[in-house]
Design a protein around this motif. Structure first.
Motif, short mmCIF file in Angstrom:
data_model
loop_
_atom_site.label_atom_id
_atom_site.label_comp_id
_atom_site.label_asym_id
_atom_site.label_seq_id
_atom_site.Cartn_x
_atom_site.Cartn_y
_atom_site.Cartn_z
N CYS A 1 -3.49 -1.16 3.66
CA CYS A 1 -3.98 -1.00 2.02
C CYS A 1 -5.11 0.25 1.68
O CYS A 1 -6.44 -0.23 0.92
N GLY B 1 0.94 -1.27 -0.55
CA GLY B 1 0.06 -0.21 -0.07
C GLY B 1 0.78 0.90 0.06
O GLY B 1 1.68 1.43 0.65
N GLY C 1 -10.91 3.80 8.98
CA GLY C 1 -12.02 4.33 8.85
C GLY C 1 -12.05 5.49 7.65
O GLY C 1 -11.33 5.80 6.61
N THR D 1 -8.66 16.03 4.89
CA THR D 1 -8.33 16.03 5.87
C THR D 1 -8.14 17.26 7.20
O THR D 1 -7.85 17.95 7.63
N MET E 1 -6.84 -7.66 2.17
CA MET E 1 -4.98 -7.82 2.01
C MET E 1 -5.26 -9.04 3.53
O MET E 1 -3.98 -10.16 3.08
N HIS F 1 -0.17 6.16 4.90
CA HIS F 1 0.65 5.21 5.83
C HIS F 1 1.37 4.72 5.68
O HIS F 1 2.14 4.26 6.22
#
Ligand SMILES: Cc1cc2nc3c(=O)[nH]c(=O)nc-3n(C[C@H](O)[C@H](O)[C@H](O)COP(=O)(O)OP(=O)(O)OC[C@H]3O[C@@H](n4cnc5c(N)ncnc54)[C@H](O)[C@@H]3O)c2cc1C
Length: 413
Positions: free
Chosen positions: A234, A36, A362, A75, A241, A40
């Protein structure tokens, strides 16, 4: 025009090096494989290489860099959560945003302009008192404000005096803010690449091979690579995954939509959200009004947007600021959000000793990009889970030690 700029413009070749190299060939082995290439995964790659000297890292991204939820989010950055565990974690995230431009030598446009959550009734005010006191105790700036303060903080807001949605006060969080999402991702990518991290775009992980309680290799559409350690980051595909590694992560996926209006002169100087209207607004640095709300009410793996949601968001936004009713909506979009039962992330160890989880982000994970990257890099480099992320372990669902943040994530992410 300066002469040097003119000369530069007239050259046939341009002495410019890109921030990250074109996708290289895959090597047969890496110390760390990160699945991914969103904010992150890239943040973790940066911290692995900059803090722990681990450069043999492959970031594997099935599409283009940070084109998943990182590209789609609105954001909101804040730390005014409900539980002490979450407040401590997101507080570190907000602090890292404050240092990010220096850390990455990249302007991420962090704007700490404060976040105002509106209360339309007394019961919301009571819950805000609890959040403000818990927050203050944990060292963040959170306070309950009355209707007069709301007017001062956010001129132009429809207070609906005497109406059914009268604004009676709010929760003011001076630490809240926003940053430019693609700058955050590209800043991490550029720094990681400078230290030898390989970023493989258009590289989809199709399978994870396991043996003896460990992940041994990942199989991609471009070949198989053995990995000393693996991180799953991901976004909306985290559940799937996990299954590839034989792990069922408690996640359900829901679409989350947002939209922006045409740009207008800056007038909205805080982030504003209304729990009762399920609507939040922020004005971007370009002047566009970004409008978001709650998730779609059904599970789905799709990134289409709907007229239904557009109407709902527009109604909430126009109720709060009637004068924006004439603005045109420029874009509307959706992302697939990986929701957990307690609205908190799942970070750290997995049933496989060398496979780490960065899941369950989330509707709330952008603000955690730096802190999750930093703390997961620590897990991978040392094999130990730092105290600050221990409450978010996968096994909390088996031991019923939930970190319930449903009430703090509903409207403003
Ligand atoms: C509309 C919307 C608004 C939001 N607003 C906010 C907000 O205001 N504040 C906030 O904090 N959070 C918000 N979020 C949530 C936030 O966007 C995410 O939690 C965060 O971006 C997660 O980052 P990530 O890097 O984990 O995931 P992503 O950015 O989704 O990155 C994961 C990457 O993994 C890749 N991938 C998936 N499967 C594979 C595979 N098989 N092989 C290789 N790569 C794969 C994807 O292509 C993707 O690029 C919002 C989300 C949405 C959709």
């Amino acid at each position: 025009m300066p002469l040097s700029l003119l000369k530069y413009g007239l050259r046939r070749t341009y002495p410019v090096t890109g921030d990250i190299a074109a996708t290289p060939d895959l090597k047969p082995h890496y110390d760390v494989g990160i699945i991914g290439g969103g904010g992150h995964g890239l943040a973790c790659a940066h911290y692995l290489s900059s803090r722990h000297g681990i450069g043999s890292v492959a970031v594997l991204e099935k599409g283009y860099l940070a084109g998943g939820n990182t590209a789609r989010n609105t954001t909101t950055i804040r730390s005014n959560y409900i539980t002490p565990q979450s407040i401590a974690f997101y507080k570190e995230g907000v602090e890292l945003y404050g240092e990010m431009a220096q850390e990455l030598d990249f302007n991420v446009m962090f704007s700490q302009r404060g976040q105002l959550t509106l209360a339309h009734n007394d019961s919301t005010m009571r819950s805000f008192h609890l959040r403000a006191e818990t927050g203050k105790f944990a060292g963040i700036r959170a306070e309950v404000v009355d209707a007069g303060d709301v007017r001062r903080l956010c001129p132009g807001l429809n207070m609906d005096e005497g109406g059914s949605l009268e604004i009676v006060g709010g929760l003011w969080h001076a630490d809240g803010g926003t940053a430019r999402h693609d700058a955050v991702a590209w800043g991490y990518a550029a720094q990681a690449a400078r230290r030898g991290v390989e970023i493989h775009q258009r590289t989809e992980v199709l399978a994870i091979e396991t043996a003896g309680g460990k992940a041994t290799a990942v199989v991609t559409n471009r070949g198989r690579i053995a990995c000393g350690q693996v991180l799953i980051a991901c976004g909306g595909m985290n559940y799937d995954m996990g299954l590839k590694a034989g792990i069922e992560i408690p996640i359900r996926c829901y679409p989350l939509q947002a939209m922006v209006t045409q740009p207008v002169k800056p007038w909205l100087h805080t982030l504003v959200s209304s729990v009762s209207l399920h609507t939040y607004l922020v004005q971007s640095s370009r002047g566009e009004v970004v409008i978001g709300g709650g998730s779609d009410p059904y599970q789905l793996y799709a990134t289409r947007s709907t007229l239904d949601m557009k109407e709902q968001l527009a109604a909430g936004a126009v109720h709060l600021f009637p004068f924006i009713g004439n603005l045109k909506i420029l874009r509307q979009w959706a992302g697939i959000t990986d929701m957990t039962p307690d609205y908190s992330p799942i970070m750290g160890a997995s049933p496989l000793s060398n496979l780490w989880l960065d899941c369950g982000w989330g509707t709330w994970g952008f603000k955690a990009t730096p802190v999750a990257g930093k703390r997961l890099a620590e897990c991978i480099a040392t094999g130990r889970v730092p105290d600050i992320i221990k409450p978010f372990a996968l096994d909390r669902f088996a031991s019923f030690s939930l970190v319930n943040e449903m009430g703090a994530t509903a409207a403003s992410h």
